[in-house]
Scaffold this active site. Structure first.
Site, mmCIF file in Angstrom:
data_model
loop_
_atom_site.group_PDB
_atom_site.id
_atom_site.type_symbol
_atom_site.label_atom_id
_atom_site.label_comp_id
_atom_site.label_asym_id
_atom_site.label_seq_id
_atom_site.Cartn_x
_atom_site.Cartn_y
_atom_site.Cartn_z
ATOM 1 C CB THR A 45 -11.466 -2.024 -2.708
ATOM 2 O OG1 THR A 45 -10.919 -1.705 -2.021
ATOM 3 C CG2 THR A 45 -11.278 -1.772 -3.861
ATOM 4 C CE1 TYR A 56 -4.025 -2.195 4.696
ATOM 5 C CE2 TYR A 56 -3.044 -0.333 4.276
ATOM 6 C CZ TYR A 56 -3.913 -1.357 3.737
ATOM 7 O OH TYR A 56 -3.838 -1.445 2.919
ATOM 8 C CB SER A 69 -0.790 0.022 1.657
ATOM 9 O OG SER A 69 -1.402 1.206 1.399
#
Length: 276
Positions: free
Chosen positions: A196, A161, A148
């Protein structure tokens, strides 16, 4: 810029495994590789959605297999990959795409939420790579892992994350060195903000689903475009693919003036003051 190429038959009859296969980038990756003639094995948590995907891919005149699997469960992963190898006689490409995120300050996030994010995003990729690697080594194949923009820059209220994505870089950068001489390529993919379901299904600090996902004050990439760029990167057997909709000046800003970059990110994400 990715050069658009499509060598005839490059992935035809190659076995491509995609985790997190039924939505977003994972779904589009399955479709793209199937259109290139690959045989696609799909892992996800919903068998009904997997069955629908299998029917769709088979309508494209390729072979498909859909297997329910929680990538955080190593025993389940081991059994599923044995079934894939038995069914297709091997694996050529593994795409570690399954992932989850959270929207919560570190101080307000239960330890179990942080563990779950790491178990899916990091250990999920570890489990699948361990299971697939013998076949990929034998076939001189490819390992592709979704990182990412947070793999190289901090994001607001995404501590767990971000940590999971940094861990992926540490693992796969080292693994690349170990398998290069055996003809296996390792590619890390760093998309920017993409439209998404990942953020719509984000965890809150207490483990519940966030009913008010953040909105990015800027252009979102489409899952179709990201999947196409990954496909092209796979054709070229790239090692790193950065697909950020943060412009180059923003990335330079992070490297040279990290505090200014953090303010820039805060302004681009919804609820700048008292932001979730």
């Amino acid at each position: 810029m990715i050069t658009m190429t499509n060598p005839m038959g490059h992935f035809r009859n190659k076995v491509v495994v995609v985790t997190g296969a039924c939505a977003g980038i994972g779904r589009q990756l399955c479709l793209r590789f199937a259109k290139a003639g690959a045989w696609v094995a799909m892992l996800d948590l919903n068998q009904d959605e997997l069955d629908t995907m299998v029917n769709h891919l088979e309508s494209l005149n390729t072979q498909a297999l859909g297997l329910k699997c929680d990538v955080a469960d190593y025993q389940s992963v081991h059994e599923v990959f044995n079934r894939i190898v038995d069914h297709f006689s091997g694996i050529d490409v593994l795409i570690n795409n399954a992932g989850i995120t959270h929207h919560s300050a570190f101080a307000d996030t239960d330890i179990q939420v942080l563990r779950r994010v790491m178990e899916v995003n990091y250990f999920g990729a570890v489990h699948c790579t361990k299971a697939a690697l013998p076949s990929i080594l034998e076939r001189h194949g490819q390992l592709i892992t979704m990182s990412s923009v947070s793999g190289y820059a901090p994001l607001w209220h995404r501590s767990g994350y971000n940590a999971s994505k940094h861990a992926l870089h540490g693992l796969f950068d080292c693994l690349r060195l170990e398998v290069a001489e055996q003809g296996v390529d390792v590619m890390l993919v760093c998309p920017g903000f993409t439209a998404t379901d990942l953020n719509r299904n984000a965890l809150q600090g207490d483990g519940g689903i966030d009913a008010n996902p953040f909105s990015w004050q800027g252009q979102l990439s489409s899952a179709v475009d990201v999947a196409e760029a990954i496909y092209q990167g796979a054709l070229q057997r790239k090692r790193l693919l950065v697909l950020s909709n943060l412009n180059k000046s923003a990335r330079v800003l992070y490297r040279l003036f990290p505090s200014l970059f953090e303010r820039y990110i805060a302004l681009k994400m919804s609820g700048v003051n008292g932001q979730r």
